[in-house]
Design a protein around this motif. Structure first.
Motif, PDB file in Angstrom:
ATOM      1  N   ALA A  31       0.835  -1.196   0.000  1.00 34.25           N
ATOM      2  CA  ALA A  31       0.000   0.000   0.000  1.00 34.25           C
ATOM      3  C   ALA A  31       0.875   1.253   0.000  1.00 34.25           C
ATOM      4  CB  ALA A  31      -0.921   0.012   1.216  1.00 34.25           C
ATOM      5  N   ALA A  32       0.572   2.161  -0.900  1.00 30.18           N
ATOM      6  CA  ALA A  32       1.263   3.447  -0.934  1.00 30.18           C
ATOM      7  C   ALA A  32       0.424   4.541  -0.293  1.00 30.18           C
ATOM      8  CB  ALA A  32       1.588   3.834  -2.379  1.00 30.18           C
ATOM      9  N   PHE A  33      -0.916   4.403  -0.398  1.00 30.88           N
ATOM     10  CA  PHE A  33      -1.802   5.478   0.034  1.00 30.88           C
ATOM     11  C   PHE A  33      -3.120   4.883   0.513  1.00 30.88           C
ATOM     12  CE2 PHE A  33      -5.121   8.637  -0.792  1.00 30.88           C
ATOM     13  CZ  PHE A  33      -4.569   9.799  -0.249  1.00 30.88           C
ATOM     14  N   ILE A  34      -3.590   5.364   1.658  1.00 31.07           N
ATOM     15  CA  ILE A  34      -4.896   4.969   2.185  1.00 31.07           C
ATOM     16  C   ILE A  34      -5.656   6.243   2.520  1.00 31.07           C
ATOM     17  CG2 ILE A  34      -6.134   3.780   4.040  1.00 31.07           C
ATOM     18  CD1 ILE A  34      -3.683   1.949   4.334  1.00 31.07           C
ATOM     19  N   TYR A  35      -6.866   6.340   1.997  1.00 28.44           N
ATOM     20  CA  TYR A  35      -7.680   7.535   2.258  1.00 28.44           C
ATOM     21  C   TYR A  35      -8.908   7.142   3.073  1.00 28.44           C
ATOM     22  CZ  TYR A  35     -10.677  11.569   1.611  1.00 28.44           C
ATOM     23  OH  TYR A  35     -11.486  12.646   1.837  1.00 28.44           O
ATOM     24  N   LEU A 236       4.630  12.851  -0.179  1.00 28.67           N
ATOM     25  CA  LEU A 236       5.824  12.477  -0.931  1.00 28.67           C
ATOM     26  C   LEU A 236       6.904  11.843  -0.065  1.00 28.67           C
ATOM     27  CD1 LEU A 236       6.131  15.452  -3.446  1.00 28.67           C
ATOM     28  CD2 LEU A 236       4.777  13.347  -3.581  1.00 28.67           C
ATOM     29  N   GLN A 237       7.010  12.218   1.210  1.00 26.86           N
ATOM     30  CA  GLN A 237       8.013  11.589   2.063  1.00 26.86           C
ATOM     31  C   GLN A 237       7.774  10.089   2.208  1.00 26.86           C
ATOM     32  OE1 GLN A 237      11.255  10.809   4.590  1.00 26.86           O
ATOM     33  NE2 GLN A 237      10.873  12.501   3.181  1.00 26.86           N
ATOM     34  N   PRO A 238       6.532   9.613   2.413  1.00 25.92           N
ATOM     35  CA  PRO A 238       6.327   8.156   2.431  1.00 25.92           C
ATOM     36  C   PRO A 238       6.725   7.488   1.119  1.00 25.92           C
ATOM     37  CG  PRO A 238       4.457   9.267   3.407  1.00 25.92           C
ATOM     38  CD  PRO A 238       5.311  10.341   2.807  1.00 25.92           C
ATOM     39  N   LEU A 239       6.443   8.115  -0.035  1.00 23.78           N
ATOM     40  CA  LEU A 239       6.892   7.555  -1.311  1.00 23.78           C
ATOM     41  C   LEU A 239       8.406   7.479  -1.356  1.00 23.78           C
ATOM     42  CD1 LEU A 239       4.670   9.163  -4.121  1.00 23.78           C
ATOM     43  CD2 LEU A 239       4.583   6.826  -3.245  1.00 23.78           C
ATOM     44  N   TYR A 240       9.058   8.526  -0.908  1.00 22.04           N
ATOM     45  CA  TYR A 240      10.520   8.576  -0.888  1.00 22.04           C
ATOM     46  C   TYR A 240      11.093   7.447  -0.034  1.00 22.04           C
ATOM     47  CZ  TYR A 240      15.196  10.536   0.060  1.00 22.04           C
ATOM     48  OH  TYR A 240      16.555  10.734   0.197  1.00 22.04           O
ATOM     49  N   ALA A 241      10.447   7.189   1.107  1.00 18.06           N
ATOM     50  CA  ALA A 241      10.964   6.199   2.050  1.00 18.06           C
ATOM     51  C   ALA A 241      10.462   4.784   1.773  1.00 18.06           C
ATOM     52  CB  ALA A 241      10.591   6.595   3.479  1.00 18.06           C
ATOM     53  N   GLY A 242       9.432   4.659   0.940  1.00 19.09           N
ATOM     54  CA  GLY A 242       8.867   3.339   0.703  1.00 19.09           C
ATOM     55  C   GLY A 242       7.811   2.951   1.701  1.00 19.09           C
TER      56      GLY A 242
END
Length: 585
Positions: A31-35, A236-242
Motif C-alpha cells: 500500500a502506498a496510500f490509504i484515504y 511524498l516523504q512516504p513515497l521517498y521512504a517506501g
C-alpha cells in the motif's frame, strides 16, 4: 510499528520520477496510500498500492504526452483522495510540471485565486476527478480557454484514458521543474515557487534524516495536498521512504478532531504534523470519554510548524494526551517555507522541545535577553542547509542573540518564482541566499522565529508582534478564547495606530454586551503592553481570513478593513483610524 532501514538509498536516484518508478518495481503490492472518507456515509477506506499507482500514472502520463505537456505546467484540482496522488505521479512520468491548487468549489475568493494560478502558470491541462471534470471544463470554456483540456484521474475514469503501454519514458534531469508550489497568500499575492527534482530530493533526504523515516513507516495527516507540509511531508516523504501515507480530509478533521487521533492509533502512525491550532483544537474538543478510546503510543514524530509555536499548546496537549500514550518528546517544532521546498530547521525527537523565557521589552528592541514575560519555543537546529540572521535593511549578518531576518542557503533553496523576475530578484540573491521575510534569532545553535517583517507593528518606537497582541486579546474574555484574531497597523497622520479584529462567540457573551468585551480587550492590552488601543472590531466566527495551514492573513484583513469590507458585530475606532478608513474606502 517501527520503521526499518531503506532497501535502497533514494540518493541513488537523481529525480523524484526515478524514486517512484523504483519503489513501484520493488514492492508493487504494498500500500502506498490509504484515504479515510468521512464515516458519516459509511464509505470504506480507499487504498492505492504502489503497483496501481504506477499503472494509473502511466495512463495519465500517456494522455499528457499526447497533448505535448512535457516540460509545461498542468493544474491539479482535486478533492482529497487517491486521484490527486495518481495525477501528481502522472505529471512526474510525463515530465510535466504539476501545479497543485485548491479545488474551486465556490464563486468567491477561492475561484478567483485558482483562476489567478491558472493564468500565472499558463497551464496547458487540468487534472481532476470525474465528479468535477464537467464543471471545470465549463469554467475553462467561460474563460475562453478551450485549448485547456481536462482529464479525470480517479481509477474508474482512467479506464477510458490511454493504455499504460502507450506511455514513453521521458528524459528528466535533476534541474528540471518537478512542480510549482503556489504560496498561500498569507502576506502577499500568491506566487509559484519553482521546485526542481534536485530541490525535492534534497529536502526529502533532510526530512528522512531528521524524522528517521524508513520502509513500512506510516505517515498520516489531514493537511491539504496543495499545502507544502501536506504534499512534501505527508504524501511524498512516504513515497521517498517506501512507506505508506494515510490521509483524511481537512473538513473531516475540523468537524471531528478526534478522527485524526483515532487514525493515528488505528494505523499505528509514526509521523504526523500540523499547525499549532490543530493541537489546541484537539486539546479543547476531545472529551474524556473519547480520550479513553485513543492509542497514541506509536506517534514518534509530531511536527508543529506554526510560526511561532506556542509553549502553552505543547504543554497542554502533552498533558491532556499522556494517558493515551503520547510522549512530550514526540513534539518536534520545525520551521520551513515553500521557497526552501519545505524543511529548514527541526527539533530533535529524542528530547522535549527547547523553551526559553525572555524579556519582551528587549525583544521589541531586537535583542534576546533572559526575562520573565515572554516565552519562545525553539524551531530546532539547521537541517542540511545554512541559516543566518541578517539586518533587514543592510543585509549585514547579525550575531547570536540579535533579532533579524532569517536567510537560508542550500540545495533545497528553490529556483525562484515562476515567470516573476522582479519577485525572484527581491527574495533570491545571486550568492544563493533566499530572504524569508521572517524575523528570528539564533541562540546556541537553535532558531527562534519571532514573526514576519511586514507584519510587525511599530508603535512609539517599539516593535510589536501581532501574534503576541492577539494572544493577549483573546485572554481578555471567554467569548474570544476560541476565535482567531488579526492585529495590524494603519498609518493615520504622522503615526501608526494598532487595529485589532477579533472573532467573538455571541452565545458566550452575557446579555450580548459586546461593549463590555471590547473594553476588556482594551484594558488587557493597555495593561500588558502599556499602550492605548483605541480600535477594536468584534466579528462573527470565521470572519478572520486564514491560509490553508491556518495562518492568519493579517495583510488581507488590513486591506479588507481599509476598504470597508469588514462587517463588525461591534466596533470602537480611534477617530483618526475611522477617518483613514473612510478616505480609503
Amino acid at each position: 510499528m517501527t520503521s526499518t532501514p531503506l532497501r535502497f538509498a533514494p540518493a541513488q536516484a537523481d529525480t523524484f520520477t526515478r524514486v517512484v518508478l523504483e519503489r513501484a518495481a520493488a514492492h508493487p503490492e504494498r500500500a502506498a496510500f490509504i484515504y479515510l472518507p468521512d464515516r458519516s456515509d459509511g464509505t470504506d477506506p480507499e487504498q492505492l498500492t504502489y503497483g496501481d499507482l504506477d499503472v494509473q500514472a502511466r495512463r495519465v502520463a500517456a494522455w499528457l504526452q499526447e497533448r505535448r505537456a512535457t516540460g509545461r505546467p498542468v493544474l491539479l484540482l482535486h478533492p482529497p483522495g487517491p486521484a490527486f496522488l495518481t495525477a501528481f505521479a502522472g505529471c512526474l512520468y510525463a515530465g510535466a510540471v504539476a501545479v497543485p491548487a485548491p479545488l474551486p468549489t465556490d464563486q468567491g475568493e477561492q475561484l478567483a485565486r485558482v483562476g489567478g494560478i491558472l493564468r500565472d502558470s499558463e497551464a496547458v491541462a487540468v487534472l481532476t476527478t470525474s465528479t468535477y471534470a464537467p464543471l471545470l471544463q465549463a469554467w475553462l470554456d467561460s474563460l475562453e480557454l478551450p485549448h485547456v483540456h481536462t482529464l479525470a484521474t480517479d481509477a474508474g475514469a482512467l479506464m477510458h484514458a490511454p493504455d499504460p503501454e502507450q506511455w514513453r519514458p521521458t528524459s528528466v534531469r535533476p534541474d528540471d521543474l518537478a512542480f510549482l508550489q503556489y504560496t498561500s497568500g498569507s502576506t502577499s499575492d500568491p506566487k509559484g515557487v519553482m521546485v526542481t527534482h534536485a530541490n525535492l530530493l534534497a529536502n526529502e533526504a533532510a526530512i528522512h534524516r531528521w524524522a528517521g523515516t524508513g520502509e513500512h513507516m506510516v505517515v498520516g495527516g489531514w493537511l491539504p495536498h496543495y499545502h507544502d507540509l501536506g504534499l512534501i511531508g505527508h504524501l511524498l516523504q512516504p513515497l521517498y521512504a517506501g512507506g505508506v501515507s494515510v490521509q483524511m480530509s481537512p473538513l473531516s478533521f475540523l468537524k471531528r478532531p478526534r478522527r485524526w487521533l483515532e487514525m493515528i492509533g488505528t494505523y499505528q502512525v509514526e509521523g504526523s504534523g500540523a499547525p499549532d491550532f490543530a493541537f489546541e483544537l484537539c486539546t479543547r474538543r476531545i472529551t474524556d470519554e473519547q480520550l479513553e478510546q485513543l492509542d497514541l503510543s506509536s506517534w514518534r514524530v509530531a511536527p508543529n510548524g506554526a510560526e511561532p509555536v506556542r509553549a502553552e499548546t505543547l504543554r497542554a496537549f502533552a498533558e491532556r494526551f499522556a494517558p493515551a500514550g503520547f510522549r512530550a518528546e514526540a513534539f518536534t517544532p520545525c520551521y520551513g517555507l515553500a521557497e526552501t521546498t519545505l524543511l529548514v530547521t527541526g527539533a530533535d525527537a529524542a528530547r522535549r522541545p527547547t523553551v526559553v523565557t525572555v524579556d519582551s521589552a528587549a525583544l521589541e528592541q531586537g535583542v534576546l535577553a533572559e526575562g520573565t514575560d515572554r516565552t519562545l519555543v525553539s524551531s530546532g537546529t539547521v537541517r542540511d542547509c545554512e541559516v543566518r540572521i541578517s539586518d533587514p535593511e543592510t543585509g549585514g549578518e547579525l550575531g547570536d542573540g540579535q533579532v533579524g531576518e532569517v536567510w537560508v542557503r542550500g540545495p533545497s533553496v528553490t529556483a525562484g518564482y515562476y515567470g516573476n523576475k522582479a519577485a525572484t530578484a527581491e527574495c533570491f540573491r545571486p550568492d544563493g541566499w533566499v530572504r524569508t521575510g521572517d524575523l528570528g534569532v539564533l541562540d546556541g545553535g537553535e532558531l527562534y522565529v519571532t514573526g514576519r517583517i511586514k507584519e510587525v507593528v511599530v508603535l512609539a518606537g517599539r516593535n510589536l508582534y501581532p501574534h503576541d497582541v492577539e494572544r493577549a486579546a483573546r485572554s481578555a474574555d471567554p467569548s474570544l478564547a476560541r476565535g482567531a484574531g488579526a492585529a495590524f497597523g494603519v498609518t493615520a497622520g504622522d503615526r501608526e495606530h494598532l487595529v485589532l479584529i477579533l472573532e467573538v462567540r455571541l452565545a458566550a457573551v452575557p446579555d450580548g454586551d459586546l461593549h463590555k468585551v471590547a473594553t476588556a480587550v482594551q484594558h488587557t492590552l493597555g495593561r500588558e503592553f502599556a499602550l492605548p488601543v483605541g480600535s477594536v472590531l468584534l466579528v462573527r466566527p470565521g470572519a478572520v481570513r486564514r491560509t490553508t495551514s491556518g495562518k492568519v492573513r493579517r495583510r488581507a484583513m488590513r486591506e479588507l478593513f481599509l476598504q470597508g469590507e469588514v462587517t463588525p458585530l461591534y466596533e470602537v475606532l480611534d477617530p483618526a483610524v475611522r477617518a483613514i478608513r473612510e478616505e480609503s474606502s
